[in-house]
Design an enzyme around this catalytic site. Structure first.
Site, PDB file in Angstrom:
ATOM      1  N   CYS A 149      24.748  49.850 -43.195  1.00  0.00           N
ATOM      2  CA  CYS A 149      25.991  50.384 -43.732  1.00  0.00           C
ATOM      3  C   CYS A 149      26.615  51.381 -42.753  1.00  0.00           C
ATOM      4  O   CYS A 149      26.156  52.516 -42.634  1.00  0.00           O
ATOM      5  CB  CYS A 149      25.725  51.068 -45.074  1.00  0.00           C
ATOM      6  SG  CYS A 149      27.191  51.837 -45.763  1.00  0.00           S
ATOM      7  N   CYS A 152      28.150  54.465 -44.422  1.00  0.00           N
ATOM      8  CA  CYS A 152      27.175  55.476 -44.865  1.00  0.00           C
ATOM      9  C   CYS A 152      26.614  56.258 -43.672  1.00  0.00           C
ATOM     10  O   CYS A 152      26.436  57.469 -43.754  1.00  0.00           O
ATOM     11  CB  CYS A 152      25.992  54.832 -45.576  1.00  0.00           C
ATOM     12  SG  CYS A 152      26.418  53.529 -46.695  1.00  0.00           S
ATOM     13  N   ASP A 153      26.296  55.552 -42.598  1.00  0.00           N
ATOM     14  CA  ASP A 153      25.473  56.147 -41.540  1.00  0.00           C
ATOM     15  C   ASP A 153      26.187  56.347 -40.215  1.00  0.00           C
ATOM     16  O   ASP A 153      25.624  56.952 -39.296  1.00  0.00           O
ATOM     17  CB  ASP A 153      24.232  55.259 -41.296  1.00  0.00           C
ATOM     18  CG  ASP A 153      23.381  55.130 -42.551  1.00  0.00           C
ATOM     19  OD1 ASP A 153      23.365  56.091 -43.335  1.00  0.00           O
ATOM     20  OD2 ASP A 153      22.749  54.082 -42.738  1.00  0.00           O
TER      21      ASP A 153
END
Ligand code: NAP
Length: 323
Positions: A149, A152-153
């Protein structure tokens, strides 16, 4: 094999059984659209969100192809709007996840970790999960440089060099997103032609921070505490090289979240729930919407459309069966 709830053991006291005409599993565009339609039909649907409120869309930075938002809309923002609209008409959104289902007779039984529901109609919109490469080092270094992701990261890879695996829309979209943070993004693809659509291809090829390695697979993720390199194998020459990188983002497709229904709903060879054009499964009164039953489109608009269709059909089913 049917799941018999009576055979399930639980350490907590028996939960009170709550009945609802319509129970919806999953809170992506499909589930929330089904909630909107059944709420507007005065059926007071209950929607169990699953682990991730909003599903995969809420992990998407910007959605550019959902009609009505010419400038694009944030994934989380879009889901909030979906939820607000469904709740406005009476849908109840519950942060909980189904852990067992019994579809052998109506009303259907659904157990969560803390509650139990019966429902006259069930709409399954449990979505899909990113596939893993299943190579050495991948599991051990997940969260330490291995990610599925970018939204997200990506931030953790500011000014670092990362590898993206895959040649589809997801890989290119996420690679483009990662260029916001990373110094350099290398896309490793197993063929010499991309699967992604023309527009994304053009954007990726023209981005000075993106480079491609063709005809190559990743065979191992290397590193002790964090990712330090990936082992690559050229599929044409057989040559093996270790490519230094601080992150590897894997976007090689998805697996439907349908394990809960195995043996009760008909699944295809890849685990997608089989459905007819009216979103009905093989069990009367159980409908599917979104990626749990869609290996083809995987778009917010198609999932929302399936959710609307499932909501309409669920309403008709209740009317016709006077349940
Ligand atoms: P996908 O289209 O199935 O692409 C998966 C990619 O990963 C392919 O390039 C495939 O290679 C590669 N791959 C698969 N298994 C692999 C393995 N074991 N090792 C190395 N590479 C592997 O998946 P997706 O990109 O997630 O997209 C799925 C669907 O969602 C598509 O219909 C797509 O159009 C849609 N989508 C749309 C958007 C958008 O419109 N903005 C965004 C994301 C997704 P091959 O090409 O050789 O098969």
């Amino acid at each position: 094999m049917d799941f018999n709830l009576n055979n399930l053991t639980s350490s907590s006291a028996p939960a009170e059984v709550q009945h609802t005409p319509v129970l919806i599993l999953g809170s992506g565009p499909a589930g929330l659209a089904a909630a909107l339609y059944t709420a507007r039909a005065n059926l007071n649907p209950v929607l169990l969100t699953g682990m991730e409120l909003g599903g995969q869309v809420s992990l998407t930075y910007t959605v550019e192809n959902y009609p009505g938002f010419p400038e694009g809309v944030g994934g989380t923002q879009l889901i909030e709007l979906f939820q607000k609209q469904a709740e406005h008409f009476g849908a109840k959104v519950v942060m909980d996840t189904a852990s067992a289902v019994d579809l052998s007779s109506r009303p259907f039984h659904v157990k969560t970790y803390g509650a139990e529901y019966t429902a006259d109609v069930l709409i399954v919109s449990t979505g899909a999960t990113p596939l893993h490469l299943n190579i050495p080092g991948e599991a051990a270094l997940t969260g330490r440089g291995v990610s599925y992701c970018a939204t997200c990261d990506g931030w953790f890879f500011k000014d670092k060099e990362v590898v993206v695996v895959g040649g589809g829309d997801s890989a290119l979209e996420e690679a483009l997103f990662l260029t916001r943070y990373a110094k350099f993004v290398t896309i490793v693809h197993r063929r010499d032609a991309l699967r992604a659509g023309a527009l994304l291809q053009k954007r990726a090829r023209e981005n000075p921070k993106i480079k491609f390695i063709w005809n190559t697979v990743v065979t191992e993720v290397l590193g002790q505490q964090a990712v330090q390199a990936v082992r690559l194998q050229n599929k044409v020459t057989g040559e093996v090289t270790d490519f230094p990188t601080q992150g590897i983002f894997i976007f090689i497709g998805h697996q439907p979240n349908t394990q809960l229904f195995a043996g009760q709903l008909e699944l295809d060879g890849r685990g997608y729930i089989k459905t007819d054009v009216t979103m009905h499964t093989n069990v009367p009164g159980v409908f599917v919407a979104g990626e749990a039953g869609d290996p083809h489109y995987r778009q917010v608009i198609t999932s929302a459309g399936m959710g609307a269709a499932a909501g309409i059909q669920a309403t008709r089913f209740i009317e016709e069966h006077s349940v």
